[in-house]
Design an enzyme around this catalytic site. Sequence first.
Site, PDB file in Angstrom:
ATOM      1  N   VAL A   8       0.874  -1.179   0.000  1.00 38.02           N
ATOM      2  CA  VAL A   8       0.000   0.000   0.000  1.00 38.02           C
ATOM      3  C   VAL A   8       0.904   1.219   0.000  1.00 38.02           C
ATOM      4  CG1 VAL A   8      -2.020  -1.027   1.085  1.00 38.02           C
ATOM      5  CG2 VAL A   8      -0.192  -0.094   2.510  1.00 38.02           C
ATOM      6  N   SER A   9       0.415   2.330  -0.552  1.00 36.59           N
ATOM      7  CA  SER A   9       1.298   3.468  -0.797  1.00 36.59           C
ATOM      8  C   SER A   9       1.301   4.522   0.291  1.00 36.59           C
ATOM      9  CB  SER A   9       0.921   4.140  -2.122  1.00 36.59           C
ATOM     10  OG  SER A   9      -0.430   4.554  -2.090  1.00 36.59           O
ATOM     11  N   THR A  10       0.360   4.495   1.247  1.00 41.29           N
ATOM     12  CA  THR A  10       0.327   5.523   2.286  1.00 41.29           C
ATOM     13  C   THR A  10       0.373   4.901   3.663  1.00 41.29           C
ATOM     14  OG1 THR A  10      -2.080   5.554   2.468  1.00 41.29           O
ATOM     15  CG2 THR A  10      -1.110   6.981   0.788  1.00 41.29           C
ATOM     16  N   GLN A  13      -3.125   3.976   5.026  1.00 45.26           N
ATOM     17  CA  GLN A  13      -3.636   2.688   4.571  1.00 45.26           C
ATOM     18  C   GLN A  13      -2.979   1.544   5.341  1.00 45.26           C
ATOM     19  OE1 GLN A  13      -2.742   3.050   0.387  1.00 45.26           O
ATOM     20  NE2 GLN A  13      -4.879   3.394  -0.140  1.00 45.26           N
ATOM     21  N   TYR A  47       4.638   2.330   1.423  1.00 49.54           N
ATOM     22  CA  TYR A  47       5.726   2.666   0.496  1.00 49.54           C
ATOM     23  C   TYR A  47       5.171   2.919  -0.899  1.00 49.54           C
ATOM     24  CZ  TYR A  47       9.298   1.497   3.900  1.00 49.54           C
ATOM     25  OH  TYR A  47      10.102   1.499   5.016  1.00 49.54           O
TER      26      TYR A  47
END
Length: 473
Positions: A8-10, A13, A47
Amino acid sequence: MNAVYVRVSTDEQAKTGYSLQDQLQSCRQRLLSLGLPNISEYVDDGYSGEFLERPALERLRDDLRAGTIENVCVYDPDRLSRNLTNQLILADEIEKAGAKLLFVTGDYDASPEGRLFFSMRGAISAFEKAKIRERTMRGKRAKVLSGKPLFAAPPFGYSCDRVAGQYVIVPEEAEIIRDIFARYSGKKYGILPLGADLRACGIVNIRTGKPFSASVLHRMITNEMYAGTKWTFQIYQKLIAQKKRKIIHRDKSEWVAITIPAIIDRETWEKTCEVREQNKVMAKRNSKREYLLSGVIKCAGCGYAMRGITYPKRTKKEYGYYVCTAYINENICNCKTGIPVQELDEAVWNHILQTYSASYIAANKRRKTIDKPRHDTEAQLANLKARKATILKWVSAGTVDMDEAEKELKNLNTSINAVMESLESKPKIIDISPKEIASAKTMDEKRRVLLKLKIKVYAKKEGGKISYTIRDS
């Protein structure tokens, strides 16, 4: 061994588990349905997929190189990366390691046709990310152009009314803000003496119960919000590596001003700005040597400030130079030669002695000259604001195209800001007599003259020759 990679990017999340457990469960089911147990999980929580430097991904790539992995299952190609180049790099590494790449949302075919389809999906993913970013920025800009601020944590003195879309003054905090500005502008304090004075009077941050730190006080006296103007779109952050962002300053023409309730009046704000500039020029800080042009001199090559540096020589003499500070800000300047302090100080001071007597007389004559009646400018401002209010009504009623309205609102805000600046700007008045200039002998006296003249010196040294220009600040 069979690998599952999820991302997941944030950070938000990752904390809430949004999509992580979904991805893991779906990938496990995919592998088990193919009769592939012995599953190892590689999880990157929070990330960005824009870069390959991710802890779990790096471990996965190491295990691939070691030949311990037979299959790699990912929920969707954009979980590997939304960058097409990175997707192709990772797919190629997996193939070269003799492993098979599997997706929950579709099959991956290593044939030329399959790679073409994979590339197309990667390009679409990158396009979707760019469109999401564009729509988000467009929405923020439309909100700001309509006069509503983008709320973050409200500064001391304000709270947020998110229903009305406006900042609200907190009375007890506002009183402390007024006191701080009055002390700073009235007593011409520096930040540290101001903090000491507040502590001595028992004035503390009522939100934390602790004294105001120097950094908090500095942010307060440099925040124009307290005078009723909040500037937005001054900076933006660019992701340059995992967990690392670079702050980039936008051109002033891109800034948008929003009117909010003022805690201090405009006169107090202008006085504070004046005192801040005075303190900046007069500050000695930890310098062992005083420099006449400290805080006044800028590099003629790049526009960055220059600082005084003293170099000891074998003869036990010290030689001072003004050097450009572009390197401190990670910028490149072609003017790398230091300028001798004594030579430039003498040249600039002699220039002031020779020219500012005449300019003093001319400037004082200009005091009585009014270029344009103020009421005409105020009428122009009222007309622009009325046009802006009309367009906002049309937007609310849905009778005007949003793209056209946004473009017109942006132009109107630029015009309004320009007219407001012209109303607030004052003709330069040299509040100093020729006699005071001529009688200045000590370093402090000369620096006070420079302060009153409100000038900047732009200098450089090329081919062994020093050149400089003096401009109004």
